[in-house]
Design a protein around this motif. Structure first.
Motif, PDB file in Angstrom:
ATOM      1  N   ASP A   1     -83.732 -42.694 -51.213  1.00 28.12           N
ATOM      2  CA  ASP A   1     -83.934 -42.187 -49.863  1.00 28.12           C
ATOM      3  C   ASP A   1     -82.636 -42.192 -49.058  1.00 28.12           C
ATOM      4  O   ASP A   1     -82.616 -41.710 -47.928  1.00 28.12           O
ATOM      5  N   ASN A   2     -81.570 -42.736 -49.638  1.00 29.65           N
ATOM      6  CA  ASN A   2     -80.291 -42.816 -48.934  1.00 29.65           C
ATOM      7  C   ASN A   2     -79.522 -41.520 -49.132  1.00 29.65           C
ATOM      8  O   ASN A   2     -79.155 -41.177 -50.263  1.00 29.65           O
ATOM      9  N   PRO A   3     -79.234 -40.770 -48.037  1.00 24.85           N
ATOM     10  CA  PRO A   3     -78.542 -39.490 -48.200  1.00 24.85           C
ATOM     11  C   PRO A   3     -77.138 -39.638 -48.775  1.00 24.85           C
ATOM     12  O   PRO A   3     -76.674 -38.775 -49.526  1.00 24.85           O
ATOM     13  N   ALA A   4     -76.434 -40.722 -48.410  1.00 24.77           N
ATOM     14  CA  ALA A   4     -75.083 -40.928 -48.941  1.00 24.77           C
ATOM     15  C   ALA A   4     -75.117 -41.129 -50.446  1.00 24.77           C
ATOM     16  O   ALA A   4     -74.266 -40.601 -51.189  1.00 24.77           O
ATOM     17  N   LEU A   5     -76.110 -41.884 -50.923  1.00 19.02           N
ATOM     18  CA  LEU A   5     -76.235 -42.117 -52.359  1.00 19.02           C
ATOM     19  C   LEU A   5     -76.643 -40.841 -53.087  1.00 19.02           C
ATOM     20  O   LEU A   5     -76.135 -40.553 -54.173  1.00 19.02           O
ATOM     21  N   ARG A   6     -77.556 -40.083 -52.494  1.00 11.67           N
ATOM     22  CA  ARG A   6     -77.965 -38.818 -53.125  1.00 11.67           C
ATOM     23  C   ARG A   6     -76.782 -37.865 -53.248  1.00 11.67           C
ATOM     24  O   ARG A   6     -76.616 -37.209 -54.276  1.00 11.67           O
ATOM     25  N   GLN A   7     -75.968 -37.799 -52.196  1.00  9.23           N
ATOM     26  CA  GLN A   7     -74.809 -36.911 -52.242  1.00  9.23           C
ATOM     27  C   GLN A   7     -73.793 -37.397 -53.271  1.00  9.23           C
ATOM     28  O   GLN A   7     -73.178 -36.598 -53.978  1.00  9.23           O
ATOM     29  N   ALA A   8     -73.629 -38.721 -53.360  1.00  5.66           N
ATOM     30  CA  ALA A   8     -72.668 -39.270 -54.319  1.00  5.66           C
ATOM     31  C   ALA A   8     -73.070 -38.980 -55.752  1.00  5.66           C
ATOM     32  O   ALA A   8     -72.223 -38.879 -56.639  1.00  5.66           O
ATOM     33  N   LEU A   9     -74.369 -38.852 -55.990  1.00  5.99           N
ATOM     34  CA  LEU A   9     -74.865 -38.635 -57.348  1.00  5.99           C
ATOM     35  C   LEU A   9     -75.117 -37.162 -57.662  1.00  5.99           C
ATOM     36  O   LEU A   9     -75.820 -36.837 -58.614  1.00  5.99           O
ATOM     37  N   GLU A  10     -74.547 -36.267 -56.841  1.00  7.51           N
ATOM     38  CA  GLU A  10     -74.535 -34.835 -57.168  1.00  7.51           C
ATOM     39  C   GLU A  10     -73.343 -34.590 -58.097  1.00  7.51           C
ATOM     40  O   GLU A  10     -72.196 -34.550 -57.656  1.00  7.51           O
ATOM     41  N   ILE A  11     -73.602 -34.459 -59.374  1.00  3.83           N
ATOM     42  CA  ILE A  11     -72.538 -34.406 -60.371  1.00  3.83           C
ATOM     43  C   ILE A  11     -72.502 -33.034 -61.033  1.00  3.83           C
ATOM     44  O   ILE A  11     -73.530 -32.502 -61.439  1.00  3.83           O
ATOM     45  N   ASN A  12     -71.305 -32.485 -61.132  1.00  5.69           N
ATOM     46  CA  ASN A  12     -71.146 -31.193 -61.795  1.00  5.69           C
ATOM     47  C   ASN A  12     -71.105 -31.368 -63.304  1.00  5.69           C
ATOM     48  O   ASN A  12     -70.507 -32.336 -63.801  1.00  5.69           O
ATOM     49  N   PRO A  13     -71.717 -30.472 -64.068  1.00  2.00           N
ATOM     50  CA  PRO A  13     -71.697 -30.598 -65.530  1.00  2.00           C
ATOM     51  C   PRO A  13     -70.294 -30.644 -66.130  1.00  2.00           C
ATOM     52  O   PRO A  13     -70.098 -31.225 -67.204  1.00  2.00           O
ATOM     53  N   LEU A  14     -69.303 -30.032 -65.452  1.00  2.00           N
ATOM     54  CA  LEU A  14     -67.946 -30.058 -65.992  1.00  2.00           C
ATOM     55  C   LEU A  14     -67.383 -31.475 -66.038  1.00  2.00           C
ATOM     56  O   LEU A  14     -66.585 -31.806 -66.920  1.00  2.00           O
ATOM     57  N   PHE A  15     -67.784 -32.323 -65.088  1.00  2.93           N
ATOM     58  CA  PHE A  15     -67.326 -33.711 -65.122  1.00  2.93           C
ATOM     59  C   PHE A  15     -67.874 -34.412 -66.361  1.00  2.93           C
ATOM     60  O   PHE A  15     -67.154 -35.147 -67.056  1.00  2.93           O
ATOM     61  N   ILE A  16     -69.151 -34.192 -66.649  1.00  7.70           N
ATOM     62  CA  ILE A  16     -69.764 -34.793 -67.835  1.00  7.70           C
ATOM     63  C   ILE A  16     -69.094 -34.250 -69.096  1.00  7.70           C
ATOM     64  O   ILE A  16     -68.798 -34.995 -70.041  1.00  7.70           O
ATOM     65  N   LEU A  17     -68.837 -32.938 -69.109  1.00  2.80           N
ATOM     66  CA  LEU A  17     -68.157 -32.329 -70.244  1.00  2.80           C
ATOM     67  C   LEU A  17     -66.760 -32.926 -70.420  1.00  2.80           C
ATOM     68  O   LEU A  17     -66.312 -33.168 -71.551  1.00  2.80           O
ATOM     69  N   GLY A  18     -66.068 -33.169 -69.304  1.00  2.80           N
ATOM     70  CA  GLY A  18     -64.739 -33.760 -69.375  1.00  2.80           C
ATOM     71  C   GLY A  18     -64.767 -35.157 -69.972  1.00  2.80           C
ATOM     72  O   GLY A  18     -63.887 -35.520 -70.768  1.00  2.80           O
ATOM     73  N   PHE A  19     -65.769 -35.951 -69.596  1.00  6.97           N
ATOM     74  CA  PHE A  19     -65.894 -37.298 -70.164  1.00  6.97           C
ATOM     75  C   PHE A  19     -66.152 -37.224 -71.670  1.00  6.97           C
ATOM     76  O   PHE A  19     -65.532 -37.966 -72.455  1.00  6.97           O
ATOM     77  N   ILE A  20     -67.060 -36.331 -72.078  1.00 11.76           N
ATOM     78  CA  ILE A  20     -67.343 -36.171 -73.511  1.00 11.76           C
ATOM     79  C   ILE A  20     -66.087 -35.728 -74.247  1.00 11.76           C
ATOM     80  O   ILE A  20     -65.771 -36.222 -75.345  1.00 11.76           O
TER      81      ILE A  20
END
Length: 307
Positions: free
Chosen positions: A135-154
């Protein structure tokens, strides 16, 4: 706003910013790591990053597909890498000088073709929401992750594992450590370096598309702000280790998010100073890691900076 709430907001904003801002650093640094592991330096990745941002944005605008824009940006980056690799194999050519020329060529070409795309709005890359449970808007915004970031980690994990445990990793490392040894083993040194430079350019082009298609999410001539060059410095700081590149990219990303994070809780004094945090961090890191005993620890032996 209480001190605890303010601190939580700043930390969440820096966490979100670290993920967003680090993605271009990550792709460029991984590409440069692979290139330098083969024994070549490519300082032209700043130009590749900028041209990737422009070409990806233009493709997304005309086709309506941001993912097609990412692919085109990567292919344009591979073309820049191929040109750099071809020029560097010519006799008596310095790869650092060619890299500077390619940086100017890439940025100039992007500015020339990109003037008509400064105003139009192109479809942007989507994000994955991992914070819908909160319910925390700051946390929800922080956890908006682009797939390219995940691809970069992989990609960082695969590149780290591949360079250590696969035949192609051994070929790249041998070429970068000793060209005579590679030639004695029947390895085509020029071909390996050409392919590695092309792959590095491909990654840098994808990093550029992230800038224009996700964050900040538009095409302007000042979009990169030197991130390509900082990513090359990041490779030295990470000691040519892909996993360390990932961690260092997050550090640079958090530094870049410091100014906006403080602004989100009303601290605006010194805003421009905090915006300079990534550049200051780059300088401090290079000074701190420049001792004669460890400045080039882990560097491939064929790099021009080691000779």
């Amino acid at each position: 706003m209480s001190d605890e709430a303010g601190l939580f907001t700043v930390l969440m904003a820096m966490f979100a910013g670290a993920i967003r801002v680090s993605t271009p650093f990550l792709f460029v640094s991984l590409g440069e790591t692979l290139t330098e592991k083969s024994g070549r330096i490519n300082l032209g990745l700043e130009g590749t990053l900028v041209f990737g941002a422009m070409s990806g944005y233009a493709t997304s605008y005309h086709t309506g597909s941001p993912w097609l824009g990412v692919m085109v940006a990567g292919l344009c980056g591979a073309c820049f890498g191929a040109l750099h690799g071809y020029l560097c194999k010519l006799p008596k050519v310095n790869d650092i000088a060619i890299g500077i020329a390619m940086m100017l060529f890439g940025t100039g070409l992007a500015f020339f073709f990109g003037k008509s795309y400064i105003q139009p709005q192109a479809p942007r890359l989507p994000s994955i929401s991992l914070g819908a449970w909160s319910d925390n808007p700051a946390l929800r915004q922080a956890l908006e992750i682009n797939p390219l970031f995940i691809l970069g980690f992989i990609l960082a994990v695969v590149l780290w594992w591949g360079l250590k445990n696969t035949r192609w990793g051994l070929i790249v490392r041998t070429t970068g450590d000793s060209a005579p040894a590679a030639l004695a083993l029947g390895i085509n040194v020029n071909q390996v370096r050409l392919l590695a430079t092309m792959a590095g350019g491909f990654f840098a082009g994808i990093g550029g598309s992230f800038l224009s298609l996700y964050y900040p999410g538009s095409w302007t001539e000042g979009l990169s702000s030197g991130q390509g060059l900082m990513a090359v410095a990041l490779v030295i700081f990470a000691r040519w280790n892909p996993l360390a590149c990932f961690a260092a990219a997050l550090l640079f990303g958090a530094a870049g998010a410091l100014g906006p994070a403080l602004q989100s809780i009303g601290i605006s004094r010194g805003y421009h100073f905090f915006n300079a945090a990534p550049y200051i961090l780059t300088l401090l890191i290079m000074i701190a890691s420049s001792s004669p005993k460890r400045s080039l620890k882990g560097a491939p032996g064929e790099l021009s900076i080691t000779k």
